[in-house]
Design an enzyme around this catalytic site. Structure first.
Site, PDB file in Angstrom:
ATOM      1  N   HIS A  59       0.828  -1.216   0.000  1.00 33.16           N
ATOM      2  CA  HIS A  59       0.000   0.000   0.000  1.00 33.16           C
ATOM      3  C   HIS A  59       0.861   1.264   0.000  1.00 33.16           C
ATOM      4  CE1 HIS A  59      -3.447   2.623   0.596  1.00 33.16           C
ATOM      5  NE2 HIS A  59      -4.203   1.581   0.293  1.00 33.16           N
ATOM      6  N   ASP A  62       4.053   3.526   2.739  1.00 32.63           N
ATOM      7  CA  ASP A  62       4.019   4.623   3.725  1.00 32.63           C
ATOM      8  C   ASP A  62       3.225   4.234   4.975  1.00 32.63           C
ATOM      9  OD1 ASP A  62       1.281   6.601   2.308  1.00 32.63           O
ATOM     10  OD2 ASP A  62       1.566   4.441   2.503  1.00 32.63           O
ATOM     11  N   TYR A 125      -7.502 -17.453  17.829  1.00 37.02           N
ATOM     12  CA  TYR A 125      -6.631 -18.302  17.004  1.00 37.02           C
ATOM     13  C   TYR A 125      -7.046 -19.755  17.009  1.00 37.02           C
ATOM     14  CZ  TYR A 125      -3.792 -14.155  16.558  1.00 37.02           C
ATOM     15  OH  TYR A 125      -3.360 -12.882  16.276  1.00 37.02           O
ATOM     16  N   ASP A 191      -3.030 -31.272   2.846  1.00 38.40           N
ATOM     17  CA  ASP A 191      -2.640 -29.997   3.464  1.00 38.40           C
ATOM     18  C   ASP A 191      -1.440 -29.482   2.682  1.00 38.40           C
ATOM     19  OD1 ASP A 191      -1.904 -28.994   6.932  1.00 38.40           O
ATOM     20  OD2 ASP A 191      -1.915 -27.864   5.055  1.00 38.40           O
ATOM     21  N   ILE A 197       0.313 -27.910  15.473  1.00 38.25           N
ATOM     22  CA  ILE A 197       0.534 -28.909  16.526  1.00 38.25           C
ATOM     23  C   ILE A 197       0.223 -30.299  15.959  1.00 38.25           C
ATOM     24  CG2 ILE A 197       0.147 -29.470  18.959  1.00 38.25           C
ATOM     25  CD1 ILE A 197      -0.501 -26.553  19.396  1.00 38.25           C
ATOM     26  N   ASP A 202      -6.333 -28.937  11.200  1.00 40.48           N
ATOM     27  CA  ASP A 202      -5.895 -28.213   9.995  1.00 40.48           C
ATOM     28  C   ASP A 202      -6.865 -28.389   8.830  1.00 40.48           C
ATOM     29  OD1 ASP A 202      -3.470 -27.915  11.464  1.00 40.48           O
ATOM     30  OD2 ASP A 202      -2.407 -27.630   9.554  1.00 40.48           O
ATOM     31  N   ASP A 233      -2.049 -15.508   9.465  1.00 42.83           N
ATOM     32  CA  ASP A 233      -1.485 -16.225  10.614  1.00 42.83           C
ATOM     33  C   ASP A 233      -0.869 -17.561  10.190  1.00 42.83           C
ATOM     34  OD1 ASP A 233      -1.550 -16.691  13.644  1.00 42.83           O
ATOM     35  OD2 ASP A 233      -2.600 -18.448  12.902  1.00 42.83           O
ATOM     36  N   GLU A 259       2.671 -13.918   8.547  1.00 41.92           N
ATOM     37  CA  GLU A 259       3.478 -14.285   9.714  1.00 41.92           C
ATOM     38  C   GLU A 259       4.158 -15.610   9.428  1.00 41.92           C
ATOM     39  OE1 GLU A 259       1.887 -16.488  12.602  1.00 41.92           O
ATOM     40  OE2 GLU A 259       3.282 -16.050  14.191  1.00 41.92           O
ATOM     41  N   GLN A 345       2.265 -14.444  26.832  1.00 40.48           N
ATOM     42  CA  GLN A 345       2.965 -15.632  26.355  1.00 40.48           C
ATOM     43  C   GLN A 345       4.481 -15.500  26.409  1.00 40.48           C
ATOM     44  OE1 GLN A 345       0.763 -17.873  23.059  1.00 40.48           O
ATOM     45  NE2 GLN A 345       0.562 -15.732  22.448  1.00 40.48           N
TER      46      GLN A 345
HETATM   47  O1  7SA Z   1      10.616 -20.479  21.045  1.00 40.19           O
HETATM   48  C1  7SA Z   1      10.597 -19.199  20.528  1.00 40.19           C
HETATM   49  C2  7SA Z   1      11.732 -19.023  19.555  1.00 40.19           C
HETATM   50  O2  7SA Z   1      12.994 -19.145  20.223  1.00 40.19           O
HETATM   51  C3  7SA Z   1      14.108 -18.810  19.362  1.00 40.19           C
HETATM   52  O3  7SA Z   1      15.301 -18.932  20.091  1.00 40.19           O
HETATM   53  C4  7SA Z   1      11.680 -20.026  18.420  1.00 40.19           C
HETATM   54  C5  7SA Z   1      12.775 -19.655  17.423  1.00 40.19           C
HETATM   55  O4  7SA Z   1      12.776 -20.550  16.325  1.00 40.19           O
HETATM   56  C6  7SA Z   1      14.120 -19.700  18.150  1.00 40.19           C
HETATM   57  O5  7SA Z   1      15.142 -19.261  17.240  1.00 40.19           O
HETATM   58  O6  7SA Z   1      10.408 -19.976  17.751  1.00 40.19           O
HETATM   59  C7  7SA Z   1       9.749 -21.250  17.806  1.00 40.19           C
HETATM   60  O7  7SA Z   1       8.586 -21.139  18.631  1.00 40.19           O
HETATM   61  C8  7SA Z   1       7.543 -20.320  18.089  1.00 40.19           C
HETATM   62  C9  7SA Z   1       6.421 -20.177  19.111  1.00 40.19           C
HETATM   63  O8  7SA Z   1       5.884 -21.417  19.411  1.00 40.19           O
HETATM   64  C10 7SA Z   1       7.065 -20.955  16.786  1.00 40.19           C
HETATM   65  C11 7SA Z   1       8.236 -20.943  15.816  1.00 40.19           C
HETATM   66  O9  7SA Z   1       7.822 -21.565  14.598  1.00 40.19           O
HETATM   67  C12 7SA Z   1       9.414 -21.712  16.397  1.00 40.19           C
HETATM   68  O10 7SA Z   1      10.527 -21.489  15.538  1.00 40.19           O
HETATM   69  O11 7SA Z   1       6.002 -20.179  16.215  1.00 40.19           O
HETATM   70  C13 7SA Z   1       4.843 -20.990  15.940  1.00 40.19           C
HETATM   71  O12 7SA Z   1       3.915 -20.773  17.016  1.00 40.19           O
HETATM   72  C14 7SA Z   1       3.358 -19.477  17.089  1.00 40.19           C
HETATM   73  C15 7SA Z   1       2.458 -19.390  18.298  1.00 40.19           C
HETATM   74  C16 7SA Z   1       2.577 -19.143  15.789  1.00 40.19           C
HETATM   75  C17 7SA Z   1       3.582 -19.235  14.643  1.00 40.19           C
HETATM   76  O13 7SA Z   1       2.902 -18.979  13.430  1.00 40.19           O
HETATM   77  C18 7SA Z   1       4.225 -20.599  14.605  1.00 40.19           C
HETATM   78  O14 7SA Z   1       5.238 -20.635  13.622  1.00 40.19           O
HETATM   79  N1  7SA Z   1       1.943 -17.826  15.842  1.00 40.19           N
HETATM   80  C19 7SA Z   1       0.580 -17.673  15.366  1.00 40.19           C
HETATM   81  C20 7SA Z   1      -0.213 -18.938  15.344  1.00 40.19           C
HETATM   82  C21 7SA Z   1      -1.147 -19.247  16.297  1.00 40.19           C
HETATM   83  C22 7SA Z   1      -2.073 -20.385  16.047  1.00 40.19           C
HETATM   84  O15 7SA Z   1      -3.075 -19.914  15.203  1.00 40.19           O
HETATM   85  C23 7SA Z   1      -1.372 -18.460  17.511  1.00 40.19           C
HETATM   86  O16 7SA Z   1      -1.161 -19.351  18.621  1.00 40.19           O
HETATM   87  C24 7SA Z   1      -0.412 -17.268  17.606  1.00 40.19           C
HETATM   88  O17 7SA Z   1      -0.930 -16.291  18.488  1.00 40.19           O
HETATM   89  C25 7SA Z   1      -0.188 -16.672  16.219  1.00 40.19           C
HETATM   90  O18 7SA Z   1       0.522 -15.472  16.272  1.00 40.19           O
HETATM   91  O19 7SA Z   1      -7.651 -30.641  18.472  1.00 40.19           O
HETATM   92  C26 7SA Z   1      -7.429 -29.459  19.097  1.00 40.19           C
HETATM   93  C27 7SA Z   1      -6.041 -29.373  19.515  1.00 40.19           C
HETATM   94  C28 7SA Z   1      -4.999 -30.054  18.727  1.00 40.19           C
HETATM   95  O20 7SA Z   1      -5.171 -29.756  17.337  1.00 40.19           O
HETATM   96  C29 7SA Z   1      -3.592 -29.648  19.127  1.00 40.19           C
HETATM   97  O21 7SA Z   1      -2.697 -30.603  18.631  1.00 40.19           O
HETATM   98  C30 7SA Z   1      -3.500 -29.556  20.616  1.00 40.19           C
HETATM   99  O22 7SA Z   1      -2.168 -29.260  21.008  1.00 40.19           O
HETATM  100  C31 7SA Z   1      -5.737 -28.660  20.651  1.00 40.19           C
HETATM  101  C32 7SA Z   1      -4.391 -28.433  21.110  1.00 40.19           C
HETATM  102  N2  7SA Z   1      -3.864 -27.221  20.612  1.00 40.19           N
HETATM  103  C33 7SA Z   1      -3.836 -26.110  21.586  1.00 40.19           C
HETATM  104  C34 7SA Z   1      -2.402 -25.641  21.820  1.00 40.19           C
HETATM  105  O23 7SA Z   1      -1.666 -26.740  22.381  1.00 40.19           O
HETATM  106  C35 7SA Z   1      -2.407 -24.483  22.790  1.00 40.19           C
HETATM  107  O24 7SA Z   1      -1.063 -23.998  22.933  1.00 40.19           O
HETATM  108  C36 7SA Z   1      -4.616 -24.918  21.016  1.00 40.19           C
HETATM  109  C37 7SA Z   1      -6.047 -25.283  20.794  1.00 40.19           C
HETATM  110  O25 7SA Z   1      -4.547 -23.831  21.918  1.00 40.19           O
HETATM  111  C38 7SA Z   1      -3.251 -23.352  22.243  1.00 40.19           C
HETATM  112  O26 7SA Z   1      -2.656 -22.851  21.074  1.00 40.19           O
HETATM  113  C39 7SA Z   1      -2.565 -21.418  21.099  1.00 40.19           C
HETATM  114  C40 7SA Z   1      -1.110 -20.978  21.031  1.00 40.19           C
HETATM  115  O27 7SA Z   1      -0.449 -21.468  22.192  1.00 40.19           O
HETATM  116  C41 7SA Z   1      -1.021 -19.476  20.997  1.00 40.19           C
HETATM  117  O28 7SA Z   1       0.331 -19.068  20.844  1.00 40.19           O
HETATM  118  C42 7SA Z   1      -3.282 -20.847  19.882  1.00 40.19           C
HETATM  119  C43 7SA Z   1      -4.741 -21.204  19.888  1.00 40.19           C
HETATM  120  O29 7SA Z   1      -5.361 -20.655  21.009  1.00 40.19           O
HETATM  121  O30 7SA Z   1      -3.155 -19.433  19.854  1.00 40.19           O
HETATM  122  C44 7SA Z   1      -1.808 -18.935  19.809  1.00 40.19           C
HETATM  123 CA    CA Z   2      -0.467   3.729   1.829  1.00 36.95          CA
HETATM  124 CA    CA Z   3      -1.663 -26.749   7.544  1.00 43.00          CA
END
Ligand code: 7SA
Ligand code: CA
Ligand code: CA
Length: 561
Positions: A59, A62, A125, A191, A197, A202, A233, A259, A345
């Site tokens: 966009h 700016d 999320y 997918d 997770i 998904d 996201d 992201e 978080q």
């Molecule tokens: O560790 C941090 C970094 O340290 C550095 O030193 C590292 C980095 O690499 C390293 O160099 O970064 C790592 O860790 C990041 C944070 O986890 C990772 C990154 O890839 C990794 O390199 O980032 C990932 O996670 C983020 C939270 C995501 C990123 O896109 C992703 O790449 N951010 C966005 C995505 C979401 C999800 O939409 C949002 O998550 C964030 O706010 C958004 O910004 O059947 C139901 C069910 C099952 O399917 C599951 O298997 C089960 O586990 C339920 C359960 N899932 C639950 C989760 O366990 C629970 O944690 C779910 C339903 O709820 C929660 O999930 C939350 C999530 O915790 C929260 O962060 C989610 C949904 O409410 O909303 C948020």
């Molecule tokens: Ca603009």
């Molecule tokens: Ca996927």
């Protein structure tokens, strides 16, 4: 609009300010003259539209974005957050923000144990369906907030979460049947990206039902909720080409950012990104989605590098096409702290001592900066950040602006050249005299934390303009087509060919013209052969690298087909 409106403004008519142009207009009383005056006047605050040189939806480059939430607002302001945003719309605009990133607006009925007796969930999320009566407020309150923000000139960016959703609640308005290819688990691999997770929630975003589900919702957000753009996201979870199609088919002129938070080590050894840099990985996403991308290369340097290493973010890349797609940030709702339960978080929080310096850097350098809500409005940086935004706007800093880093000093010292001025920043550095870094008359605009943060500006907004002679050689055209100039700032159409400036064929096949540029500004530009009747139809682009010109009295610049 009269055809000569696009003709370059002749040197003798170009003026240093609007007033003498006004007297000229009164004599000439031409429509195009008056409308060019209006456009000049509005240029100072105009929201420039348009895509980047490579078609990325930034966009106009700016934008200055506010992250319009923190992790705990569904707990600290439950059901009232949209009301808060509506009431603060004028302040948000006055603080200089051009866009606000809202949390996912679809209702999220999830909850999970976050430890220490705290329950997270409901933040959007892990949404159930597109019903917008959520823990941020109800549908009507969302519309009122979006309307208030948009009317204040703050674009509303909606957070899209197409990778997954909370399946199978009773009474949900979205409950796609299983085993029909709509979900990842419906076949061996339905997918086109990573699982969230376990992956059992998904979507299969390649499935036409799923694709159309989100396409229709994005059109709905544009038509009924005043969407100015989108944040995508967990883009590691689906194909970036899908994002390009969704935005292109619902709101192509909008703003979008993805992201991609995935380090090289998370890619399989067979994937080129396993041994690529953060910059290469996130730039590849921008290339394939035509959306800007959060600058996790800079975030990684913020976290693990020295202050001097902050030059190695995507936004500091020497190539304008790379830095202009960077969306810079200090912390967000995942990486940073939030007021309320467990402090949010804080997965990867920048130490507090570096926070002000990091904002001084992202607001004084290229890329599109994002300010985290709590840093601005909960933890005392409001006036500091508001001032930095004003300094950025006065200098006309854009996502693609050139930046030079100066060695030989401690900390990080750099100069960013905007469309209407320059900024010199010195972070954690030992310099006191800006002319030791760059010549010219500098005005100190920031000196904080015992000199740890110093910023000077030069030729701030409203600066003088100079006529620059442009020339395109070998412009062989057919009737109905002409040679135009298009380039990387508002005076040159911001790479938007429909806003290109037509040259004169007086010396055909050499085309010439005079275009007013901001004195001292650096521009990149190209000759194009474009249809006169159809402003978006380009017959030929000048090949090779962009032409560059630094505007000064008597300067001319030449391109050749
Ligand atoms: O560790 C941090 C970094 O340290 C550095 O030193 C590292 C980095 O690499 C390293 O160099 O970064 C790592 O860790 C990041 C944070 O986890 C990772 C990154 O890839 C990794 O390199 O980032 C990932 O996670 C983020 C939270 C995501 C990123 O896109 C992703 O790449 N951010 C966005 C995505 C979401 C999800 O939409 C949002 O998550 C964030 O706010 C958004 O910004 O059947 C139901 C069910 C099952 O399917 C599951 O298997 C089960 O586990 C339920 C359960 N899932 C639950 C989760 O366990 C629970 O944690 C779910 C339903 O709820 C929660 O999930 C939350 C999530 O915790 C929260 O962060 C989610 C949904 O409410 O909303 C948020
Ligand atoms: Ca603009
Ligand atoms: Ca996927």
């Amino acid at each position: 609009m009269s055809s000569n409106f696009n003709a370059p403004i002749k040197a003798n008519a170009s003026t240093k300010s609007g007033t003498s142009r006004l007297s000229l207009c009164i004599k000439v009383l031409s429509v195009s003259c008056v409308s060019s005056l209006v456009s000049l006047a509005s240029l100072a605050v105009a929201d420039v539209p348009g895509k980047s040189g490579e078609g990325v939806r930034f966009h106009g480059g700016d934008e200055i974005i506010l992250q319009g939430f923190h992790w705990n607002v569904v707990r600290t302001a439950e059901n009232n957050w949209y009301n808060v945003l509506q009431s603060k719309a004028a302040d948000i605009a006055a603080d200089g923000f051009t866009a606000i990133w809202l949390p996912p607006v679809w209702r999220d009925q999830s909850s999970y144990d976050a430890g220490s007796g705290v329950t997270f969930g409901g933040e959007g999320y892990f949404w159930s369906d597109f019903n917008k009566n959520s823990r941020y407020g109800n549908d009507a309150q969302l519309k009122a907030a979006a309307s208030a923000l948009t009317s204040q000139g703050v674009k509303v960016l909606y957070d899209m979460v197409p990778n997954h959703h909370n399946r199978g609640h009773t009474g949900d308005e979205l409950d796609l049947p299983s085993w029909q290819g709509h979900y990842r688990s419906d076949c061996s691999f339905c997918d086109d990206g990573d699982p969230f997770i376990s992956g059992d929630s998904d979507f299969n975003t390649a499935d036409s039902t799923v694709y159309n589900l989100f396409l229709n919702e994005m059109s709905n957000l544009k038509n009924n909720y005043q969407a100015g753009g989108f944040r995508f996201d967990f883009v590691r979870g689906y194909d970036p080409a899908r994002i390009n199609a969704w935005v292109g088919n619902s709101h192509d002129s909008s703003y979008c950012v993805g992201e991609l938070w995935k380090s090289s080590g998370e890619y399989p050894a067979s994937d080129w990104r396993h041994s690529a840099s953060w910059q290469e990985i996130i730039k590849d996403f921008a290339d394939n989605s035509n959306c800007s991308v959060f600058d996790f290369a800079l975030k990684e340097r913020f976290q693990n590098g020295s202050i001097s290493d902050w030059r190695n973010g995507l936004n500091g890349n020497p190539n304008a096409r790379w830095r202009e797609v960077a969306v810079t940030f200090v912390d967000n709702h995942d990486t940073g702290y939030s007021p309320g339960p467990l402090g949010g978080q804080h997965h990867w929080a920048l130490p507090d001592a570096k926070r002000k310096m990091a904002y001084a850097f992202i607001l004084s350098s290229p890329g599109t900066p994002v300010v985290y809500w709590s840093h601005m409005y909960d933890w005392g940086l409001e006036s500091f950040i508001r001032h930095l935004i004003q300094v950025r706007k006065n200098a006309g800093i854009k996502a693609y602006s050139p930046i030079n880093f100066h060695d030989g000093f401690s900390g990080l010292v750099g100069t960013t050249t905007g469309d209407s001025g320059k900024i010199l920043f010195a972070l954690d550095s030992n310099i006191s005299d800006p002319t030791a870094v760059a010549s010219g008359s500098w005005t100190q605009v920031v000196n904080e934390d015992n000199g740890q943060i110093q910023i000077w500006s030069q030729g701030a907004s409203g600066g003088t303009t100079v006529p620059v002679d442009f020339q395109c050689n070998n412009g062989i055209t057919t009737p109905g087509n002409s040679v135009y100039v298009v380039g990387n700032n508002a005076n040159l159409g911001n790479w938007n060919v429909a806003s290109a400036i037509k040259l004169d064929p007086t010396a055909y096949p050499t085309w010439t013209g005079t275009i007013t540029l901001n004195s001292g500004s650096s521009s990149e530009w190209k000759c194009i052969i474009r249809s006169e009747a159809n402003p978006s139809e380009v017959i030929q682009w000048e090949s090779g690298a962009n032409n560059t010109v630094t505007a000064a009295q008597g300067v001319s610049t030449v391109g050749t087909f």
